[in-house]
Design a protein around this motif. Sequence first.
Motif, mmCIF file in Angstrom:
data_model
loop_
_atom_site.group_PDB
_atom_site.id
_atom_site.type_symbol
_atom_site.label_atom_id
_atom_site.label_comp_id
_atom_site.label_asym_id
_atom_site.label_seq_id
_atom_site.Cartn_x
_atom_site.Cartn_y
_atom_site.Cartn_z
ATOM 1 N N ARG A 52 78.788 69.965 88.053
ATOM 2 C CA ARG A 52 78.106 71.071 87.357
ATOM 3 C C ARG A 52 76.746 71.335 88.002
ATOM 4 N NH1 ARG A 52 77.078 70.701 81.012
ATOM 5 N NH2 ARG A 52 75.565 69.172 81.745
ATOM 6 N N ASN A 186 76.938 71.305 72.228
ATOM 7 C CA ASN A 186 78.023 72.221 71.866
ATOM 8 C C ASN A 186 78.394 72.011 70.401
ATOM 9 O OD1 ASN A 186 78.983 71.696 75.142
ATOM 10 N ND2 ASN A 186 78.705 73.764 74.363
ATOM 11 N N GLY A 207 79.710 72.116 78.211
ATOM 12 C CA GLY A 207 79.240 70.729 78.165
ATOM 13 C C GLY A 207 80.241 69.777 78.809
ATOM 14 N N THR A 209 80.373 66.668 77.951
ATOM 15 C CA THR A 209 80.865 65.894 76.802
ATOM 16 C C THR A 209 81.982 66.676 76.096
ATOM 17 O OG1 THR A 209 78.560 65.257 76.597
ATOM 18 C CG2 THR A 209 80.048 64.494 74.866
HETATM 19 N N1 PMP Z 1 74.756 73.285 75.409
HETATM 20 C C1 PMP Z 1 73.455 73.278 75.745
HETATM 21 C C2 PMP Z 1 72.667 74.523 75.574
HETATM 22 C C3 PMP Z 1 72.857 72.111 76.241
HETATM 23 O O1 PMP Z 1 71.549 72.112 76.595
HETATM 24 C C4 PMP Z 1 73.633 70.935 76.353
HETATM 25 C C5 PMP Z 1 73.008 69.655 76.831
HETATM 26 N N2 PMP Z 1 72.521 69.727 78.113
HETATM 27 C C6 PMP Z 1 74.989 70.989 75.994
HETATM 28 C C7 PMP Z 1 75.518 72.180 75.532
HETATM 29 C C8 PMP Z 1 75.865 69.787 76.126
HETATM 30 O O2 PMP Z 1 76.178 69.559 77.468
HETATM 31 P P1 PMP Z 1 76.537 68.090 77.983
HETATM 32 O O3 PMP Z 1 77.668 67.632 77.128
HETATM 33 O O4 PMP Z 1 76.942 68.294 79.391
HETATM 34 O O5 PMP Z 1 75.311 67.293 77.811
#
Ligand code: PMP
Length: 283
Positions: A52, A186, A207, A209
Motif C-alpha cells: 500500500r 474502517n 485498510g 486490517t
Molecule cells: N481508514 C483510515 C482513514 C485510517 O487512517 C486507517 C488507519 N491508518 C484505516 C482506515 C485502517 O487502515 P489499516 O487497517 O491499514 O491500519
Amino acid sequence: MSAISYVNGVYIDHQDAMVNIEDRGYQFADGVYEVFAVIKKKIVDYDGHINRLYRSLNEISLKSPIVKDAYIFHIRNLIRKNNIKDGLIYLQISRGVAQRDFKFPKNTKPSIVITAKSISMDDYYSKFTKGIKVKITDDLRWKRVDIKTLNLLPPVLAKQKAVENGCDEAWMIDSEGYITEGSSSNAWILIKDKLITTPATNSILKGITRTSLINALKKKKIKFIEKRFNKKDIKIANEAFITSATQFVMPVVKVDNAKIGDGKVGKYANIFKDAYMEAIQLK
Ligand code: PMP
C-alpha cells in the motif's frame, strides 16, 4: 533507554531527530505514510502495508528514496534497537526539502522518517472487553482518501470532536448520509448475522486490517457484504466494530450515545477478533 528513530539514512536519538522547516511534508503535507503493528517482535501484515505504501507513493508521483527490501531491514532494526515486543512503527515519506513552491521540486530527494514505540497488548485486550464509543461527524475530506497521505486535518478535527463528546472514535458521514469510515479506522456493523462494511472505493482507505479480517472471514466461511450503511442501519445493528493496525478488531458499544445491541460487547466480537488474530501474517 532513549528511543531511536531512523531519519534519512541515520539512526538517531528520538529527541535529537529534526526535520528541515522547508520539508514539503511540513509545508504542504506533501507525502505519504504507513503504520505497522508489531506483535511478539514480528511485523503484522508487512506485505499488505508495504504494497500500500508503494501504491500511495505512485499515486502522488513520488519515488521511494530507498529500495523496497530496505524497509523491512530498517523496521526490524528499530524493533531491535528500541527493544519492542509489541508496538507500532510509523513510517513517513515526504517530497523532501526545497524552497516553498507548490510545483514539484526538481532533483530533490524524498525525506524518510521511521519511528517506533511500544504498546501493551494487555491494554488492547482490556479495552476490547469494554468496547468503544463512536461519534458521528461530517466527512470533510478530499476525494482521494484511498491514498494514505499526510493530509490529516479533517480526521484530526473529527477525532477531536469525538473526544470532546466522550467518545473514542469518529465515524464520518458523507453528503448522502452514508458512513464512509472512522477517522483512523474502517467501520463495520452486524445486522442479525449479516456483517456489513463500506465498499473500498476512493471514499475510504482500504485498510490492511480490513483486508486481513475479510480473508479470515472467508476462510471461516463467515458471510459479510461490502455495502454502504447509514444511521438507520446503525440503529438496528446488534453489533459494531472498527478495524485498524493500531486497534486490530475493536467492538463499538455506543454510537452517538445510542447503545448498539444491549450496549455490551457482543458474541461476534470475539469470533471476529479471534479469526483475525489467527489469520494475520507475522514477518
Ligand atoms: N481508514 C483510515 C482513514 C485510517 O487512517 C486507517 C488507519 N491508518 C484505516 C482506515 C485502517 O487502515 P489499516 O487497517 O491499514 O491500519
